[in-house]
Design a protein around this motif. Structure first.
Motif, short mmCIF file in Angstrom:
data_model
loop_
_atom_site.label_atom_id
_atom_site.label_comp_id
_atom_site.label_asym_id
_atom_site.label_seq_id
_atom_site.Cartn_x
_atom_site.Cartn_y
_atom_site.Cartn_z
N ASN A 176 -39.78 22.20 -4.04
CA ASN A 176 -39.11 21.02 -4.59
C ASN A 176 -37.89 20.60 -3.77
N TYR B 202 -44.03 12.95 -6.66
CA TYR B 202 -44.08 13.65 -7.94
C TYR B 202 -45.30 13.23 -8.75
N GLU C 280 -48.07 15.20 -7.28
CA GLU C 280 -47.97 16.60 -7.73
C GLU C 280 -48.69 16.79 -9.06
N LEU D 148 -42.09 15.91 -17.61
CA LEU D 148 -41.72 15.49 -16.26
C LEU D 148 -41.98 14.00 -16.06
N ILE E 210 -39.05 11.68 -14.95
CA ILE E 210 -39.14 11.05 -13.63
C ILE E 210 -39.05 9.54 -13.73
N LYS F 205 -34.56 17.36 -11.28
CA LYS F 205 -36.01 17.53 -11.50
C LYS F 205 -36.42 18.96 -11.19
N THR F 206 -35.87 19.52 -10.12
CA THR F 206 -36.20 20.89 -9.74
C THR F 206 -35.77 21.87 -10.82
N ASP G 122 -38.12 21.50 -13.78
CA ASP G 122 -39.42 22.07 -13.43
C ASP G 122 -39.36 23.60 -13.46
#
Length: 212
Positions: free
Chosen positions: A22, A43, A46, A161, A165, A189-190, A193
């Motif tokens: 990430n 993302y 992903e 997410l 996002i 975000k990391t 996650d």
């Protein structure tokens, strides 16, 4: 055969791999000029990777006692592909419509990939793959679950997410897509996650030990 000690906890290696994977977008934003759409696309892509490994989890969940088990898992995997695939496609439509700058997802061919950091997807695939092998297969998580249970699990992570996002994307638009804002977004975000990853594996580990 007992599970090796290295794989019994929510694997430190897979967690580190998730963070490193990430952080690749962070490097892309700071040093290689990756823009808001590129990060949104990455993302979104992903989530497709999560879906692929979701199918593998469904197929390899539990033990196979009869041919009907294989048939049932195949049906569940096919249903998941259609249902999750539709959800993923709609997410992509939003990404392209809101952040694509005139690009179109439907029928655009290679034009839809113009300016997106495809190379950033590689470490994400490796990270999810390593977690699948180390935690799910070798770590024994697959033995304490079932196809139906695995079919629903990706949605919780992906929905959280997805909302984070897209919500963050609107804030980034308001900030003019500034590098500092993109960098902060990637870090947050990391962290989100990683928290979801660790929580999920802790729950799987607890169930595995309870069933042992």
């Amino acid at each position: 055969m007992p599970t090796p000690t290295f794989f019994r906890a929510p694997s430190t290696s897979s967690a580190v791999g998730l963070v490193l994977a990430n952080l690749v977008p962070l490097a892309g934003v700071i040093w290689f000029g990756w823009d808001l759409f590129g990060i949104m696309w990455l993302y979104w892509a992903e989530n497709a990777v999560i879906g692929v490994f979701g199918v593998l989890r469904i197929i390899t969940a539990g033990e196979i006692h009869h041919w009907a088990t294989v048939t049932g898992r195949t049906f569940l995997a096919a249903f998941f592909c259609v249902h999750y695939g539709f959800f993923w496609f709609v997410h992509g439509v939003f990404v392209y419509a809101l952040f694509g700058g005139g690009r179109e997802l439907e029928g655009a061919g290679m034009a839809a990939l113009s300016g997106v950091p495809i190379e950033g997807l590689v470490p994400l695939v490796v990270s999810h793959g390593a977690s699948f092998v180390m935690n799910y297969l070798v770590g024994g998580e697959s033995r304490s679950t079932s196809g139906p249970a695995e079919m629903t699990k990706p949605y919780g992570r992906v929905v959280v997410l997805h909302v984070a996002i897209l919500g963050g994307g609107f804030l980034l638009v308001a900030a003019g897509g500034a590098v500092w804002a993109l960098a902060l977004f990637i870090v947050l975000k990391t962290a989100l996650d990683l928290g979801i990853h660790l929580k999920g594996h802790q729950m799987r580990l607890a169930k595995t030990e309870a069933d042992a």
